[in-house]
Design an enzyme around this catalytic site. Sequence first.
Site, PDB file in Angstrom:
ATOM      1  N   ARG A   1      -2.659 -10.676  -8.785  1.00  0.00           N
ATOM      2  CA  ARG A   1      -2.033 -10.144  -7.702  1.00  0.00           C
ATOM      3  C   ARG A   1      -2.788  -9.727  -6.890  1.00  0.00           C
ATOM      4  O   ARG A   1      -2.572  -9.822  -5.555  1.00  0.00           O
ATOM      5  CB  ARG A   1      -1.166  -9.141  -8.376  1.00  0.00           C
ATOM      6  CG  ARG A   1      -0.380  -8.527  -7.403  1.00  0.00           C
ATOM      7  CD  ARG A   1       0.465  -7.160  -8.026  1.00  0.00           C
ATOM      8  NE  ARG A   1       1.665  -6.901  -7.396  1.00  0.00           N
ATOM      9  CZ  ARG A   1       1.869  -5.986  -6.506  1.00  0.00           C
ATOM     10  NH1 ARG A   1       0.809  -5.231  -6.214  1.00  0.00           N
ATOM     11  NH2 ARG A   1       3.088  -5.929  -5.856  1.00  0.00           N
TER      12      ARG A   1
ATOM     13  N   GLY B   1       0.746  -1.254   0.112  1.00  0.00           N
ATOM     14  CA  GLY B   1      -0.025  -0.059  -0.091  1.00  0.00           C
ATOM     15  C   GLY B   1       0.880   1.587   0.059  1.00  0.00           C
ATOM     16  O   GLY B   1       0.374   2.476   0.205  1.00  0.00           O
TER      17      GLY B   1
ATOM     18  N   CYS C   1      -1.287   3.205  -5.224  1.00  0.00           N
ATOM     19  CA  CYS C   1      -2.037   2.116  -4.576  1.00  0.00           C
ATOM     20  C   CYS C   1      -3.127   2.607  -3.654  1.00  0.00           C
ATOM     21  O   CYS C   1      -3.061   3.643  -3.091  1.00  0.00           O
ATOM     22  CB  CYS C   1      -0.976   1.455  -3.522  1.00  0.00           C
ATOM     23  SG  CYS C   1       0.558   0.972  -4.239  1.00  0.00           S
TER      24      CYS C   1
HETATM   25  P1  XMP Z   1       5.494   3.533  -6.798  1.00  0.00           P
HETATM   26  O1  XMP Z   1       5.302   4.199  -5.425  1.00  0.00           O
HETATM   27  O2  XMP Z   1       7.013   3.251  -7.146  1.00  0.00           O
HETATM   28  O3  XMP Z   1       5.214   2.203  -6.506  1.00  0.00           O
HETATM   29  O4  XMP Z   1       4.770   4.066  -8.011  1.00  0.00           O
HETATM   30  C1  XMP Z   1       5.238   1.019  -7.315  1.00  0.00           C
HETATM   31  C2  XMP Z   1       4.837  -0.157  -6.479  1.00  0.00           C
HETATM   32  O5  XMP Z   1       3.232  -0.187  -6.235  1.00  0.00           O
HETATM   33  C3  XMP Z   1       2.459  -1.414  -6.327  1.00  0.00           C
HETATM   34  N1  XMP Z   1       1.638  -1.665  -7.032  1.00  0.00           N
HETATM   35  C4  XMP Z   1       0.306  -1.497  -6.578  1.00  0.00           C
HETATM   36  N2  XMP Z   1      -0.008  -1.666  -5.284  1.00  0.00           N
HETATM   37  N3  XMP Z   1      -2.344  -1.552  -5.953  1.00  0.00           N
HETATM   38  C5  XMP Z   1      -1.434  -1.368  -4.978  1.00  0.00           C
HETATM   39  O6  XMP Z   1      -1.992  -1.550  -3.953  1.00  0.00           O
HETATM   40  C6  XMP Z   1      -1.992  -1.313  -7.232  1.00  0.00           C
HETATM   41  O7  XMP Z   1      -2.882  -1.249  -8.115  1.00  0.00           O
HETATM   42  C7  XMP Z   1      -0.647  -1.364  -7.561  1.00  0.00           C
HETATM   43  N4  XMP Z   1       0.031  -1.533  -8.593  1.00  0.00           N
HETATM   44  C8  XMP Z   1       1.744  -1.480  -8.454  1.00  0.00           C
HETATM   45  C9  XMP Z   1       3.882  -2.523  -6.655  1.00  0.00           C
HETATM   46  O8  XMP Z   1       4.230  -3.222  -5.539  1.00  0.00           O
HETATM   47  C10 XMP Z   1       4.674  -1.406  -7.487  1.00  0.00           C
HETATM   48  O9  XMP Z   1       6.148  -2.054  -7.541  1.00  0.00           O
END
Ligand code: XMP
Length: 492
Positions: A407, A306, A311
């Site tokens: 996922r 999160g 996220c």
């Molecule tokens: P940043 O902050 O670098 O984060 O943009 C990328 C990471 O976020 C995760 N990720 C998600 N987590 N919902 C979530 O809760 C999503 O839809 C989602 N998509 C990606 C993932 O760990 C990624 O590396």
Amino acid sequence: DGFAAERLFSQGYSYTYDDVIFLPHYIDFPTDSVRLSTRLSRNIPLSIPCVSSPMDTVTESHMASAMASLGAIGILHSNLPAADQAALVISAKSRRVPLLSSPVFLSPSDRISSADDFDSKPYVLVTESGAADSKLLGYVSRSDWESLPEKEVKVFDYMVNSSDYVPWNSDLGRIDSYLEEKKRDLAVLVKDDEVVDYLTKDDVERIKGYPKLGLGTVGEDGKWMVGAAIGTREQDKERLQHLVRAGINVVVIDSSQGNSIYQIDLIKHIKLNYPRLDVVGGNVVTISQAQNLIQAGVDGLRVGMGSGSICTTQEVCAVGRGQATAVYKVASIASQYGVPVIADGGISNSGHIVKALTLGASTVMMGSFLAGSTEAPGAYEYQNSCRVKIYRGMGSLEAMTKGSDARYLGDKAKLKIAQGVVGKVADKGSVLKFIPYAMQAVKQGFQDLGASSLESAHDLLRSKTLRLEVRTGAAQVEGGVHGLVSYEKKSF
Ligand code: XMP
């Protein structure tokens, strides 16, 4: 003065990177002597601690080869059929330059009738059958074609005959000398009689203009190292077979809550059937989650729940942890087993990278930091006269509709609930340019802390020499730019 991490992180608060600040220590070495070499997982050495996220708006072949050329690594997303993901692996590993021109091929009997036939590329390559895997015969340059009075031409009549090429694994220096010696503007890369790509003189000049970082991430096969994500469903075992055949160096099990029977069974399956393949498990944020995956045999742990910029997991599901606390806690147990930790999500500036690494991570995984770059998938569009690219959470409804629901659902839930959003990020230019600047900033942060390497930063943490404090709201405001009517935000 200040607190040791152990004390600060044991008070019942969930801290994120912006909540904490390190106290400076003693400097007795220059910035340039700071070494950022590290490991992604037990057997994957990197020369810089950066990893691109397995997200369909972040990592496909172009990002993966660019990251490897920087000494980092890219993890290819799995939101596409297994065969297509394997093709991305092959493509990323089939050159030793950080570029992907995706050539257009025609045969001599084809016709060129409009600029669209060049698909915005400066050249079309001509091969015997008009496919990549047939004999190279020559090329047609778009600028030559544009100067023709008659635009409807047969390729055969206007092509430049040339079966000259450079081997697929030529590096930039070799390609540069080739173009110089042959007085050409185009170098075609060929591997086993298959045309892989081409580079123009302009490409070479542009890349030469970027700061140098040192060694790329090359595996025993002489190719870029590349990772790929898989889910925890039964069919992911078959996906993995495709990916292993395509030559992946590390597999990342992509789960938002990794401490599950599905993931533990999969880790055991992989370790049994592919003993030479490194497995990264996750995501985890607690010591007990981490312990379970370590016992199952992971070679690396991905930390974060999160904290990503797109996220909504913490809001939707009420679970997760502040990223600074999560990284510190998981790293404190993982380090006892020699398992490197990847701090995943929430990185929006170089200070966050310094914090993640100093709190025990060996690498940072980034989504939004890299989205919007030249190497990220997708085309640029304009919004309020700003060049932007789409960046979306893999738990957004749009991404899940394409398949990434594994996922976030884990099992066969019928009602899809979004745990991420779709947004747009500004054009950042090439990762080949901005990552070296970010790494220089990280080195300066390490120097201020008196850490000349990641190992010494981790030693400072464990010996309690590293002192930190929580920032109040006012301290956070003070730590950012404040009191100006306007200013120009430029980091380099
Ligand atoms: P940043 O902050 O670098 O984060 O943009 C990328 C990471 O976020 C995760 N990720 C998600 N987590 N919902 C979530 O809760 C999503 O839809 C989602 N998509 C990606 C993932 O760990 C990624 O590396």
